[in-house]
Design an enzyme around this catalytic site. Structure first.
Site, mmCIF file in Angstrom:
data_model
loop_
_atom_site.group_PDB
_atom_site.id
_atom_site.type_symbol
_atom_site.label_atom_id
_atom_site.label_comp_id
_atom_site.label_asym_id
_atom_site.label_seq_id
_atom_site.Cartn_x
_atom_site.Cartn_y
_atom_site.Cartn_z
ATOM 1 N N CYS A 170 0.963 -1.212 -0.055
ATOM 2 C CA CYS A 170 0.056 0.146 -0.018
ATOM 3 C C CYS A 170 0.727 1.371 -0.145
ATOM 4 O O CYS A 170 1.711 1.504 -0.909
ATOM 5 C CB CYS A 170 -0.837 0.090 1.144
ATOM 6 S SG CYS A 170 -2.478 1.093 0.967
ATOM 7 N N HIS A 173 -3.764 -5.669 1.272
ATOM 8 C CA HIS A 173 -3.102 -5.620 2.338
ATOM 9 C C HIS A 173 -3.078 -7.318 2.564
ATOM 10 O O HIS A 173 -3.978 -7.740 3.783
ATOM 11 C CB HIS A 173 -3.725 -4.988 3.622
ATOM 12 C CG HIS A 173 -3.741 -3.566 3.211
ATOM 13 N ND1 HIS A 173 -2.470 -3.034 3.801
ATOM 14 C CD2 HIS A 173 -4.462 -2.551 2.976
ATOM 15 C CE1 HIS A 173 -2.549 -1.511 3.555
ATOM 16 N NE2 HIS A 173 -3.634 -1.494 3.057
ATOM 17 N N GLU A 197 -1.316 -8.782 4.703
ATOM 18 C CA GLU A 197 -1.092 -8.831 6.053
ATOM 19 C C GLU A 197 -2.283 -9.005 6.966
ATOM 20 O O GLU A 197 -2.323 -9.258 8.171
ATOM 21 C CB GLU A 197 -0.057 -7.756 6.579
ATOM 22 C CG GLU A 197 -0.684 -6.156 6.491
ATOM 23 C CD GLU A 197 -0.670 -5.492 5.364
ATOM 24 O OE1 GLU A 197 -0.604 -6.086 4.258
ATOM 25 O OE2 GLU A 197 -0.694 -4.266 5.466
#
Lengths: 929, 249
Positions: free
Chosen positions: B95, B214, B216
Site C-alpha cells: 500500500c 493488504h 497482512e
C-alpha cells in the site's frame, strides 16, 4: 519576504453531469457543464531556475501523466471562467508545511508554502450565479477564501497581531452591564454566574484578566461543566429532581457491576475485557462545528474522541460514527441563510470521518446514518472510540513537583472558544463570528501521539495524562491541577505563528495535543523526538492549590482552583412533564408490497455500504463482524465485533448502536427504552454476552431552558436509567449536546428532534459461534423470537406513508431481556447459523435485508396486519436454525416460534407480502449515495 | 536464528503492527523502527535480512501518496538501500509502502509507473481476490487465488508500457473476480481502475515486491469475511515464501 512562486499542477480532476460537484451545482439551479479541479501551489522563496526544476520534478509532478506550469500562464484546458480558493491564514495547512520540510530535505530553502485550488468551469453563468457557485458549492467561508480571479495566497506568518493581556472590568457593574460583557465576549455564562465572578474579584480587590474570565467561561460552559445535567430541576407537578447526572450515576452504582473499572470519571469509561486487558469506551458529539464546516467538524470530532481514549492511556482500536442529517432532497430555497444544504453537510461529514479514521489507522467498525427533517438546520454528529489497555495501566496520581509536558502540535488561533460556542444556540451570523472555533484536524500528528503515549505508558514515564480538547490548555491543565494547583509559563508553549495574545495561547484548541504530568520530563521529550512528535515542558504542578499562568514576566492568570472548579452556582431549572396522549390508530389501507420497497429505500434504512467502503474497517486485522456482510458483503449487520489486537484471540468485543429520530418527541421515556433495546439486540447478534454489557449515552437535544424540552430530557434520562437497571448494564460514560437549535432571522427557533444514541459494548466469549450476516442455506428453518406484532406509533411505516397514523409507540418491555439472554445461550451453543434483529420497518424489512445479504429467498408465515408486517418493538429477532437443531433451539429459546424457511426461490414472502429478491435488492441498494 | 525484518515507521505510517504480525506468524522477528532511529544510526538496514515498508498515510499523503516517504528513502537511506539491493535483500512494500517504493524508483525499476487516484475518486476499503502470477521469490509457490482487503485512495497502477512489464514477468498479482477469472478492469473486483488489473509488481530480479492490497490482514482464517460460507485465500504463504527464500539461500 521573498518572492512568491505560484504554479498549477495537472491534469486535474474533471466532474461532469452525474458527478458530485456538478450535481451540487444543479441543486442550486446552476447550469454547469463541467468543473475541473487543479492544485495550486504557492511557494515563498528565493529560487534559481535549477531549484525550481528540482522542486517540480521531485515534489510536485510525476513524470508520468502529470504536468506543472506557472499559474499565470494560460491553461490548455479551456473553460468559461475560473474560481480560485485558498485557506484562510491560521487554518491548518499540513501540505504546505510538508512542502517546506521536504524542500529542506533536498537542500532548498523555502520560507513558506500554501496550497489552493483552481476550478475551471464550463457553463454560461451570470455573475451572481458564479458567486453562488463559489460560495455555496466550491468553498466554505469558515476556513477558505475565494476569488473569480487569481487569489493571492495568504501565508500563515501574515496572521494579525493580538494585544497583550487586558483586564475585563466587572467590579461595580450591575446585571445589565454584566450581561453586556457576557454577550460582548460570547462567554455564554448564566447571569447568576456573572454575579458570582464579579463578587469573587470584588473581594480580591481587582478586575479579572481576559484569560481569567475566558478560563472561567470555558470551565463553567455547558460543554465542560454539564450545567443542565447537574442542575436542580423542578417539575411542573412539584417533583424535585436532584440532577440528571446523579440519576445516571446512581443507576451505575446500583448495578454495581464487577467488570466496571471506572465510570464517569476521566476522559472515558473503563471496563474489564479479560484477565489481562481492559476496554476504554467513549462517544462524543460534534454537532455545532459540523453544521458550519462539515469536513472539519466531523474530522475533529473523530480526533477528539480518539484522544479521549488515549487520555486514559488506552490504545484506540475502533471508531464508530452516528450521523443525523436533514433530507437530501431538501429544496435549497427552503433553507434559511446560514444553513448548509443537508447533502453538502452529509458529504462533508462523511469525508471528514473517513479522512481522520483512515489516516490515523483505527478501523471504523460501526455506526448509523439517520435522515429526518428534524436535522435540517441542526445536524448531529456522534463519534465513538474504543480502546484497549493492560489492566490497571492508566496512572492518575500526579505529584507536587511533577513537570507539565505538552505533546503534539503547536498552537494557533484555531478553535479559540469552542466550548462556549458549542454551548449556545446558532443563528445566521454564527458562521462569521464563530469561524475561528472550527478547526481542521491533523490525524498524522495524532497517530504519532498514540505511538509516544503507549510507549511512555509501558515505560511508566508519566503520572497523569489528559487531552487538550475544548478549552485547550485551560481545561486540560485546569482539570489536572484541580487538586494540586499549577504554574505555567506560556512563553514555553510552541506557536504556529507570532502575534497570539496570551489568552489565545491558553485557550487555543489546536487539536492533537496531550498534557502529561511527569517526574522525568527529559525521557518523555526524548521519546517524543524519537517518534517525530513535538513536545515542550511548560510548567509544574505545585501542590499550592492555585492556577498561576504567566507569559514570561507578565501575570496572565492567578486563580484559586477551588473557585475555578467548585465556585459555579448550581443551576436551578424548570421542566414540564411531556404530554404522551396518542390518537387511536386510524390509517387507511395501503399496498404492503409497495410499502416494503419504500421502506427499504427510506434514507434511514437503505444501504450505506458506499459510505462504509470509504472508511477503513480492516486495519489492525481484528475485525470479526463487519458493518456489511453476507455473500456479496452488501447486507447490513446488526452489531459489529472485533478481536482486539494483542489479546489472546479467544474472545472478541461486540458493539451495538441504537438511535431513533421518530420517537423522541412523541414519548421520550419509551424512546429511551426502545433505543437501549436496539443497541443491546445489535450487540447480542454480534455475539455479546448480555450478562456483561456496558452502555454509553449521548443526548442531542434542544434548548434546555425551555421547560418542555427539558421535560423531554428528564423523561429520556429516566427511561435510560430504568432500562439499564432492568438489564443490569451500567452506563460508564456519556456526553450531552444541548442547544441544538437554529434561530433564523424570522426569530422562530427551529430545534433538533430529541435524539438519544446508545452504544452497547459487550464481550463475545466464543468467536466461533457468532451468527453470520444474511441467511446461509436453503432448507434451514426460520424462527421468530419475540412478539408476532409490534407498534406503529412513530414507526418508519408512517414515515414512508407520509403521515402520523396514530397509535401507541413501542412500550418498555422487560420480557425482552429474557429473550436477549436466551438468544445468547443459543448462539454460544452453536445453534444459530444467522440472525437479524427486527428494528426499523419491523418483520418484513428485517426478512428482506436478511434475504438480500444471503442472496436466498425467505418464506415466513405471518398475519398480514400492518402491526405484524411493519410494527416495531423490543427484543425481536429472526433466527436461522438447521432443521436438526429444532429441539435444542426451542429448549434454549422457549419463546421462539418456527415461522418459515430459507428457500432457493429468489423471493421474499412474509404473510401476504411477496416481492422478488431482485426488487428488494434494487430498492435497498439503489438509493445509496 | 529467525530472519529479522525491518519495518520502518514514518509519521503517519499505520499498518506497521499488522505487517509485523504477519511476518512473525511466518516465522520471522519483525522490528518496528521509527525513521529517526535509522537516521541517527541507532539501527541500520544491514542489521536485517528483509525490508518491509508498511501501509498508512506517511506525512498525511502530502504532495501525493508515498511521495515524501519515497524522498526519504532516496535522500536519507539511498546508500543503505543500494547496498541492500546489491546484496539481494528481499524487499516488500504494501500500500503506502508500495507507493513509496514506486516514487523512489525501485519499482518496477525498469519502467515509468505511478499509483494514481482511484478511478472512483474515493478511498476504497473492500476485500478483493488476487491472482498470483510472477516467478518471484514471493509468489512462485502461490498457486491459488489470495483474498485480502484493499484500503486506499491512490492505488490505480499506470505504467508506460504494460506489455513490456508483462513479458518481463513483473506482474505479481492481478485483481480477480470471485470465480477466479480476471477482473477485466471492472469495478469493484478491480477496485481502483488499475490497467491490466495489476495489483502488485516485482522488480526485474523478483526480489522487490510491491502491492496495493493488504495480505497482512488475512493471515488467520477467522479474518476472512466469508468464513462460514467459503474457505481459502489465506495470505500467510506469501510471507512464508519471503522468509523461506532466506533460509534456503
Amino acid at each position: 519576504m521573498g518572492q512568491t512562486l505560484s504554479v498549477i499542477v495537472g491534469p486535474g480532476i474533471k466532474s461532469v453531469a452525474g458527478d458530485q460537484l456538478v450535481s451540487s451545482a444543479e441543486m442550486f439551479g446552476l447550469g454547469v457543464k463541467s468543473v475541473t479541479e487543479f492544485t495550486l501551489v504557492h511557494i515563498r522563496a528565493e529560487l534559481d531556475s535549477e531549484e525550481v526544476a528540482i522542486l517540480v520534478d521531485r515534489l510536485l509532478a510525476d513524470a508520468l501523466g502529470q504536468w506543472c506550469q506557472p499559474a499565470a500562464d494560460k491553461l490548455a484546458v479551456g473553460g468559461d471562467f475560473v474560481i480560485e480558493t485558498g485557506l484562510r491564514p491560521g487554518v491548518t495547512d499540513r501540505e504546505g508545511a510538508e512542502l517546506v520540510r521536504a524542500a529542506g530535505e533536498l537542500g532548498i530553502h523555502v520560507k513558506a508554502a500554501t496550497m489552493g485550488k483552481r476550478y475551471v468551469i464550463e457553463g454560461d453563468l451570470t455573475s451572481d450565479e458564479r458567486t453562488t457557485l463559489a460560495e455555496r458549492v466550491l468553498h466554505n467561508t469558515v476556513i477558505e477564501r475565494w476569488s473569480l480571479d487569481a487569489l493571492p495566497p495568504a501565508f500563515t506568518d501574515g496572521a494579525s497581531k493580538s494585544p497583550a493581556v487586558e483586564t475585563v472590568a466587572v467590579i461595580g457593574l450591575g446585571e445589565d452591564e454584566l450581561a453586556a460583557v457576557n454577550q460582548g465576549r460570547r462567554l455564554g455564562l448564566d447571569p447568576e454566574e456573572m454575579i458570582v465572578i464579579r463578587d469573587h474579584f470584588t473581594a480580591l480587590g481587582r478586575n479579572p484578566n481576559d484569560a481569567e474570565i475566558e478560563t472561567l467561561a470555558q470551565t463553567w460552559s455547558e460543554h465542560c461543566a454539564h450545567k443542565t445535567f447537574r442542575a436542580h430541576i423542578t417539575m411542573d407537578d412539584g417533583t424535585e429532581i436532584n440532577g440528571l447526572m446523579k440519576m445516571l450515576r446512581a443507576t451505575t452504582e446500583a448495578i454495581d457491576a464487577p467488570w466496571v473499572r471506572s465510570a464517569f470519571v476521566d476522559n472515558a469509561g473503563i471496563v474489564a475485557f479479560d484477565d489481562h486487558f481492559d476496554l476504554a469506551l467513549k462517544a462524543e458529539t460534534h454537532n455545532h462545528p459540523s453544521a458550519l464546516e462539515p469536513f472539519g467538524g466531523s474530522n475533529t470530532g473523530v480526533g477528539g474522541v480518539v484522544r479521549d481514549i488515549l487520555g486514559v492511556s488506552a490504545k484506540p482500536i475502533a471508531i464508530s460514527d452516528i450521523l443525523c442529517f436533514g433530507p437530501e432532497d431538501t429544496d435549497p430555497s427552503d433553507l434559511p441563510d446560514g444553513v448548509l444544504h443537508p447533502k453538502r453537510i452529509r458529504d462533508g461529514v462523511i469525508a471528514g470521518v473517513g479522512d481522520y479514521g483512515n489516516k490515523i489507522g483505527v478501523p471504523n467498525i460501526g455506526g448509523a446514518i439517520v435522515h429526518d427533517s428534524g436535522y435540517t438546520t441542526t445536524p448531529l454528529v456522534f463519534a465513538g472510540c474504543l480502546g484497549l489497555l493492560p489492566t490497571g495501566s492508566n496512572p492518575t496520581n500526579a505529584q507536587p513537583g511533577d513537570s507539565i509536558v505538552v505533546l503534539g502540535g503547536a498552537v494557533g488561533r484555531d478553535g479559540v472558544g469552542g466550548a462556549t460556542f458549542s454551548s449556545q444556540t446558532m443563528g445566521v451570523e454564527t458562521a462569521d463570528v464563530a469561524g475561528s472555533s472550527v478547526q481542521i484536524g491533523d490525524p498524522i500528528v495524532e497517530k504519532g501521539l498514540i505511538d509516544v503515549v503507549l510507549e511512555a505508558r509501558d515505560q511508566k514515564l508519566y503520572t497523569a495524562i489528559t487531552d487538550c480538547g475544548a478549552g485547550g490548555l485551560s481545561s486540560a491543565v485546569g482539570e489536572m491541577a484541580e487538586e494540586l494547583g499549577a504554574e505555567v509559563d506560556l512563553q514555553l508553549v510552541p506557536r504556529k505563528y507570532p502575534g497570539l495574545a496570551p489568552w489565545e495561547v491558553w485557550l487555543s484548541e489546536a487539536q492533537e495535543r496531550m498534557v502529561l504530568a511527569t517526574s522525568n520530563p527529559d525521557a518523555l521529550v526524548a521519546l517524543s523526538e524519537r517518534w517525530g512528535v513535538g513536545s515542550s515542558v511548560i510548567g509544574t504542578f505545585t501542590g499550592e492549590g492555585r492556577l498561576v499562568v504567566t507569559d514570561g514576566d507578565t501575570s496572565v492568570i492567578d486563580i484559586n482552583c477551588e473557585f475555578l472548579h467548585d465556585g459555579r452556582p448550581r443551576r436551578k431549572m424548570a421542566a414540564t412533564r411531556p404530554a404522551l396522549d396518542r390518537p387511536q390508530r386510524d390509517a387507511g389501507g395501503f399496498d404492503a408490497n409497495r410499502a416494503l420497497l419504500d421502506l427499504l429505500s427510506h434514507p434511514s434504512i437503505r444501504s450505506n455500504e458506499a459510505v462504509i467502503r470509504t472508511y477503513d474497517h480492516e486495519v489492525m486485522g481484528g475485525t470479526l463482524v463487519r458493518p456489511y456482510g453476507g455473500v456479496a458483503a452488501d447486507g447490513p449487520a446488526d452489531g459489529t465485533a472485533m478481536i482486539p489486537p494483542g489479546t489472546s484471540g479467544e474472545r472478541a468485543l461486540a458493539m451495538g448502536i441504537g438511535v431513533n429520530a421518530l420517537l423522541g418527541d412523541l414519548n421520550p421515556e419509551a424512546m429511551a427504552w426502545h433505543v437501549v433495546d436496539e443497541a443491546v439486540r445489535n450487540a447480542i447478534v454480534a455475539g455479546a454476552d448480555p450478562t456483561q454489557l456496558s452502555l454509553l449515552d449521548n443526548f442531542g437535544w434542544g434548548n434546555p431552558t425551555d421547560p418542555q424540552t427539558l421535560g423531554r430530557l428528564v423523561a429520556a434520562v429516566k427511561g435510560c436509567c430504568d432500562a439499564a437497571l432492568a438489564l443490569g448494564a451500567p452506563f460508564v460514560s456519556g456526553k450531552d449536546s444541548l442547544y441544538n437549535v437554529f434561530v433564523p432571522p424570522s426569530g422562530v427557533p427551529d430545534p433538533v428532534c430529541s435524539t438519544l444514541v446508545i452504544t452497547a459494548v459487550g464481550i463475545v466469549p466464543n468467536i466461533d459461534t457468532v451468527p453470520l450476516t444474511g441467511v446461509v442455506e436453503a432448507g434451514d428453518d426460520i424462527w421468530l423470537v419475540g412478539p408476532a406484532a409490534g407498534a406503529l406509533g412513530g414507526s418508519h411505516l408512517d414515515a414512508v406513508l407520509g403521515a402520523d397514523g396514530g397509535g401507541e409507540v413501542p412500550q418498555p418491555d422487560v420480557s425482552a431481556i429474557d429473550r436477549h439472554h436466551q438468544m445468547h445461550n443459543a448462539i454460544t451453543s452453536g445453534l444459530v447459523r444467522s440472525a437479524h434483529d427486527l428494528s426499523e420497518g419491523g418483520l418484513t424489512v428485517a426478512a428482506a435485508e436478511w434475504a438480500h445479504a444471503g442472496r436466498l429467498g425467505v418464506s415466513i408465515n405471518s398475519d398480514s396486519t400492518p402491526e405484524a408486517l411493519f410494527g416495531e418493538g423490543a427484543g425481536r429477532y429472526l433466527v436461522e436454525v438447521r432443521p436438526g437443531d429444532s429441539d435444542g433451539f426451542s429448549q434454549l429459546v422457549p419463546s421462539a416460534v418456527k415461522v418459515g424457511s430459507v428457500i432457493e426461490d429468489q423471493v421474499v414472502r412474509v404473510g401476504d407480502v411477496s416481492v422478488p429478491l431482485t426488487e428488494v435488492s434494487a430498492a435497498y441498494i439503489g438509493g445509496a449515495a | 536464528m529467525k530472519p529479522r525484518v525491518l519495518i520502518p515507521v514514518a509519521l503517519g505510517t499505520n499498518r506497521d503492527g499488522d505487517l509485523a504480525d504477519a511476518f512473525e506468524a511466518a516465522g520471522a522477528d519483525a522490528d518496528r523502527v521509527p525513521l529517526s532511529a535509522l537516521r541517527s544510526g541507532e539501527k541500520k538496514l544491514s542489521d536485517y535480512q528483509v525490508l518491509a515498508v508498511p501501509g498508512g498515510f506517511s506525512y498525511g499523503d502530502a504532495l501525493g501518496a508515498g511521495r515524501l516517504l519515497g524522498l526519504d528513502l532516496v535522500e536519507w537511506f539511498g546508500e543503505q538501500l543500494n547496498a541492500a539491493v546489491a546484496a539481494e535483500m528481499p524487499i516488500f512494500g504494501v500500500c503506502n509502502g508500495f507507493q513509496a517504493l514506486v516514487r523512489a524508483g525501485l519499482l518496477p525499476g525498469n519502467r515509468k509507473a505511478v499509483l494514481s487516484h482511484n478511478q472512483s475518486g474515493r478511498f476504497e476499503c473492500r476485500w478483493v481476490t488476487l491472482l498470483p502470477e510472477s516467478n518471484s521469490i514471493w509468489t512462485s509457490n502461490l498457486h491459488e487465488p489470495l483474498r485480502c482487503p484493499v484500503a486506499h485512495g491512490e492505488g490505480r497502477f499506470v505504467v508506460d508500457d504494460l506489455a513490456a512489464l508483462e513479458s518481463s514477468g513483473q506482474i505479481a498479482f492481478r485483481y480477480g473476480a470471485a470465480d477466479g477469472s480476471r477482473a477485466g478492469e471492472a469495478y469493484p473486483a478491480n477496485p481502483n481502475g488499475s490497467v491490466g488489473d495489476v495489483a502488485g509488481v516485482v522488480d526485474s530480479t523478483g526480489l522487490i515486491l510491491g502491492m496495493m492490497p493488504h495480505p497482512e490482514d488475512h493471515i488467520l482464517d477467522r479474518q476472512n469475511p466469508l468464513r462460514g460460507r467459503t474457505t481459502g485465500g489465506n495470505c500467510l504463504p506469501l510471507f512464508q515464501a519471503g522468509i523461506r527464500s532466506l533460509v534456503s539461500s
